[in-house]
Motif scaffolding. Structure first.
Motif, PDB file in Angstrom:
ATOM      1  N   LEU A  41       0.867  -1.538   0.128  1.00 15.65           N
ATOM      2  CA  LEU A  41       0.046   0.491   0.032  1.00 15.65           C
ATOM      3  C   LEU A  41       0.660   1.339  -0.394  1.00 15.65           C
ATOM      4  O   LEU A  41       0.390   1.763  -0.771  1.00 15.65           O
ATOM      5  CB  LEU A  41      -0.736   0.046   1.082  1.00 15.65           C
ATOM      6  N   ALA A  43       3.444   1.628  -1.185  1.00 21.23           N
ATOM      7  CA  ALA A  43       4.300   1.755  -2.630  1.00 21.23           C
ATOM      8  C   ALA A  43       3.768   1.990  -3.585  1.00 21.23           C
ATOM      9  O   ALA A  43       3.793   2.448  -4.802  1.00 21.23           O
ATOM     10  CB  ALA A  43       4.625   0.341  -3.238  1.00 21.23           C
ATOM     11  N   CYS A  44       1.724   1.619  -3.531  1.00 18.32           N
ATOM     12  CA  CYS A  44       0.763   2.129  -4.001  1.00 18.32           C
ATOM     13  C   CYS A  44       0.944   3.920  -4.344  1.00 18.32           C
ATOM     14  O   CYS A  44       1.290   4.058  -4.963  1.00 18.32           O
ATOM     15  CB  CYS A  44      -0.324   1.939  -4.032  1.00 18.32           C
ATOM     16  N   ASN A  46       3.636   6.165  -5.399  1.00 23.19           N
ATOM     17  CA  ASN A  46       4.468   6.148  -5.483  1.00 23.19           C
ATOM     18  C   ASN A  46       5.310   7.230  -5.372  1.00 23.19           C
ATOM     19  O   ASN A  46       4.879   8.560  -5.248  1.00 23.19           O
ATOM     20  CB  ASN A  46       5.395   5.516  -6.742  1.00 23.19           C
ATOM     21  N   ASP A  61      -5.426   5.959   1.049  1.00 27.54           N
ATOM     22  CA  ASP A  61      -6.478   6.050   0.024  1.00 27.54           C
ATOM     23  C   ASP A  61      -5.554   5.699  -1.497  1.00 27.54           C
ATOM     24  O   ASP A  61      -5.553   7.055  -1.923  1.00 27.54           O
ATOM     25  CB  ASP A  61      -7.909   7.136   0.045  1.00 27.54           C
ATOM     26  N   PRO A  62      -5.457   4.652  -1.870  1.00 23.62           N
ATOM     27  CA  PRO A  62      -4.169   4.546  -3.534  1.00 23.62           C
ATOM     28  C   PRO A  62      -5.139   5.528  -4.081  1.00 23.62           C
ATOM     29  O   PRO A  62      -4.343   5.937  -5.055  1.00 23.62           O
ATOM     30  CB  PRO A  62      -4.516   3.551  -3.712  1.00 23.62           C
ATOM     31  N   GLN A  63      -6.484   5.862  -3.902  1.00 22.36           N
ATOM     32  CA  GLN A  63      -7.066   6.564  -5.455  1.00 22.36           C
ATOM     33  C   GLN A  63      -6.539   8.615  -4.777  1.00 22.36           C
ATOM     34  O   GLN A  63      -6.825   8.859  -5.281  1.00 22.36           O
ATOM     35  CB  GLN A  63      -8.417   6.425  -4.865  1.00 22.36           C
ATOM     36  N   LEU A  64      -6.063   8.451  -3.987  1.00 26.70           N
ATOM     37  CA  LEU A  64      -5.927  10.415  -3.241  1.00 26.70           C
ATOM     38  C   LEU A  64      -4.068  10.041  -3.069  1.00 26.70           C
ATOM     39  O   LEU A  64      -3.525  10.773  -2.622  1.00 26.70           O
ATOM     40  CB  LEU A  64      -6.597  10.768  -2.099  1.00 26.70           C
ATOM     41  N   HIS A  65      -3.009   8.873  -4.060  1.00 25.76           N
ATOM     42  CA  HIS A  65      -2.179   8.739  -2.520  1.00 25.76           C
ATOM     43  C   HIS A  65      -1.064  10.524  -4.070  1.00 25.76           C
ATOM     44  O   HIS A  65       0.145  10.664  -3.843  1.00 25.76           O
ATOM     45  CB  HIS A  65      -1.118   8.122  -3.497  1.00 25.76           C
ATOM     46  N   LEU A  66      -1.798  10.764  -4.412  1.00 30.44           N
ATOM     47  CA  LEU A  66      -1.047  12.513  -5.384  1.00 30.44           C
ATOM     48  C   LEU A  66      -0.858  13.176  -4.117  1.00 30.44           C
ATOM     49  O   LEU A  66      -0.344  14.601  -4.160  1.00 30.44           O
ATOM     50  CB  LEU A  66      -1.357  12.592  -7.075  1.00 30.44           C
ATOM     51  N   THR A  67      -2.141  13.031  -3.636  1.00 30.79           N
ATOM     52  CA  THR A  67      -2.364  14.706  -2.317  1.00 30.79           C
ATOM     53  C   THR A  67      -1.301  14.613  -1.546  1.00 30.79           C
ATOM     54  O   THR A  67      -1.472  15.298  -0.752  1.00 30.79           O
ATOM     55  CB  THR A  67      -3.856  14.194  -2.011  1.00 30.79           C
TER      56      THR A  67
END
Lengths: 435, 435
Positions: A41, A43-44, A46, A61-67
């Motif tokens: 998770l 690494a998800c 990245n 939350d992998p849908q929000l990893h860029l936040t």
């Protein structure tokens, strides 16, 4: 509003420190992929900060990893040079308005450094009324450079690096002055196009009393999630572009970071030189070629970027190899053969950080697309690195049939910063401006 | 090459079937987020096909989740309408070359449909020499529409929907004909900018004997990884844009999908009408406003998009509410109040699918940015849906102070397709062209 703007409460906290251990920016981003099998998770997301604070919920939350994906701003060197290429770039060339001097330019650079420090960490810059637009850092980096005339404006022409002047003209160049040298450059890179647009806008309006935009070049690589950050991206000819790049700190020290007063004045130590070339790529005529011809002109296989004498992207090229007819396997006029450093010039290398561009076709153009490369490279001295390589390519590269250099600019990138007074500059170019 | 191009072996397999259960495209993408807490890694690649084949390895790598993220191409309706907005759009308006007729246009549409079917599934289109450029579908959709003149060219003016003509001129419009109606449109949407560029280029060159590009509008939303796909994106004024959108199949049936010959001829059933408006947004003058004024002109809070009478984005607006002074809490001339359907016109709704644009400043412009919205909406009939809403906005919207409509085009989107002969068209517009 606090739920949407976790950093708002820190608006007056001008001296925060990163919460995790400090790593070099490059290793920092590469590290995430190494850990991926162990901690799926984490690494998800990245290239995400190892979050120990209130953003942990979003990071999970992998849908929000860029936040929560941030690149440290302060450091020995500016970010955006050794940082793996983010998905998008805006390269913004500014001309300083008449009437500027060292004092006003210092003020601009102080403002900009403060704002960039906050924006890149997902924080609202002071005075911004749009806190919702800064909550997704998405690996934002903002890198600042100075052009030739900058040193005359601040009244310190003697501090200009000797090499900081328009590059020598190459015979195949068809330069449009619209993409030429400028007083200042910002390279804004980000994995999110909305954050990129807002950061560009914010930096622009912060500068509006001091400078105006001379040109802006907008480019892209693959999205975050399409490619491992440490892998080589493809250009619009379908070639892997950037295989021969420094990967170790020693290589950056050897030929990217300025670390001798023979390369540039004292204030610039820890900085680098940035060359920005706009290269048109004629897709119409390129696509007529079969794959064999495309690979021969490059000297590498299209599918994995291996030299034509090898099987892996990073295999060393064997320029002596001959085929059954005694002909060289790698054409000596291929792009790769001519770009390789001469045997007695091991420092003819540089950090390539090119981005693709693909805009609406130009009405009346003889090309059906308006596409190419924003070729950005970093080195200690362009006259001993970019120029001799480009001279060889200009004179012989088979790719010249399909590519044309249409823009050229060169900048000195000042060294990195520190938020707290220390041995480092607190704002871009401080030791130059206050010397 | 097979390791890089898993689909290459299928180049001659023209009749593949999706491997998983067939879901509606919209539910399909939304589904991933619902499952996220249960299966973290699967959700990591939000909107990714439930992979059961050789792509499982890639799908399991969260750094590569976009390499397996596909939206089904075939279906009752075309993709790209109810599909959650991907990060990038190229809207490409084509004009058909002189000499085209029903036969040649059928040939183009067959070619295009075949190529779009493959490209969107991450497969190499027939005859393409660039298989490496198609391996990252990244939720690519390609949606095709026909403009007013299309029906004259194919010799079937009687099959043109009655509403398919340039929209009535609104008094506040400052339309540039450069962004006007065209014969055909392709809306190409993707979470990866390189895939987007390649798909755009491929579709363009496939059409080059038939058509030329009249204009191309390039837009963006947040990146995949910055926002849950079902959430509302922000525009460059910082507003949540698209709150009032259909979310259930019944809503799409009620006012988006054409499902009566009163709305359009028989061949168009299952299709929709697409309106493309280019809207300049004057950031310089907008940013002078304080947050209160910005929220008042919109009728919604900036931070979460809630109506000024509510606390949640999806709270119904209370247009009767008064403040302590007896004034309406929501200004009747706010954008939201005027955009809301009239009480006796419940079908004055549409599917909004707008994208931001932000290009290099136009030299000599009185605005320091060249930014705005590519406002795209879908409905059964623009004359009873888009036009009356836009008439109210044109006449009274407070936002008109800062926005200007500079482009306008309208298209009929033919229904969806099936790869195998069936009750559905096998290529875009088949039942129109072969009737």
């Amino acid at each position: 509003m606090s739920s949407l703007c976790p950093h708002n409460a820190n608006d007056n906290n001008r001296h925060h420190e990163p919460s995790g251990p400090v790593l070099s920016r490059r290793n920092f981003m590469l590290g995430a992929s190494v850990a991926s099998s162990a901690v799926a998770l984490a690494a998800c997301s990245n290239a995400v900060t190892a979050s120990t604070d209130s953003s942990a919920e979003q990071a999970a939350d992998p849908q929000l990893h860029l936040t929560t994906a941030t690149v440290p701003f302060d450091g020995e060197h500016q970010a955006g040079v050794d940082t793996p290429g983010q998905a998008h770039v805006n390269v913004i060339a500014f001309s300083l308005r008449a009437g500027n001097n060292a004092e006003s330019v210092s003020r601009l650079l102080k403002l900009w450094t403060e704002d960039a420090r906050r924006l890149t960490q997902g924080e609202n810059p002071l005075g911004s009324l749009e806190p919702e637009m800064t909550t997704t850092p998405a690996n934002l980096t903002i890198t600042c450079g100075f052009g030739p005339r900058f040193f005359d404006i601040i009244g310190k022409p003697e501090q200009r690096p000797e090499w900081l002047a328009p590059l020598p003209k190459f015979s195949e160049d068809k330069l449009d002055p619209a993409w030429g040298d400028s007083d200042i450059v910002l390279q804004v890179c980000c994995d999110d196009p909305v954050t990129l647009a807002f950061a560009t806008r914010h930096m622009h309006r912060a500068a509006v009393d001091f400078a105006q935009i001379q040109w802006m070049q907008q480019g892209f690589l693959t999205a975050n999630g399409s490619r491992k950050p440490e892998s080589t991206p493809r250009n619009l000819f379908g070639q892997l572009d950037g295989t021969v790049n420094p990967r170790k700190d020693e290589e950056y020290d050897d030929y990217v970071w300025i670390n001798s007063t023979k390369q540039a004045p004292k204030w610039a130590q820890g900085g680098t030189c940035m060359v920005v070339r706009r290269i048109n790529m004629d897709l119409d005529r390129w696509e007529i070629l079969d794959r064999f011809s495309r690979e021969e002109s490059m000297g590498r296989f299209l599918h994995n970027g291996a030299p034509l004498t090898g099987t892996d992207e990073f295999d060393p090229a064997d320029f002596e190899a001959r085929d059954d007819y005694g002909l060289p396997v790698i054409d000596p006029r291929s792009h790769m053969a001519l770009a390789a450093p001469a045997a007695n010039e091991p420092k003819q290398r540089m950090r390539r950080r090119a981005y693709n561009y693909d805009e609406a076709p130009i009405p009346g153009s003889d090309q059906s697309s308006n596409a190419g490369l924003i070729f950005i490279c970093f080195q200690q001295n362009p006259l001993t690195q970019f120029v001799p390589i480009q001279q060889r390519l200009n004179d012989g590269d088979r790719l010249n049939e399909w590519i044309t250099h249409i823009g050229s600019a060169v900048y000195v990138i000042p060294p990195g910063t520190s938020e707290n007074e220390s041995t480092r500059d607190t704002y871009w170019g401080q030791s130059l401006l206050e010397s």
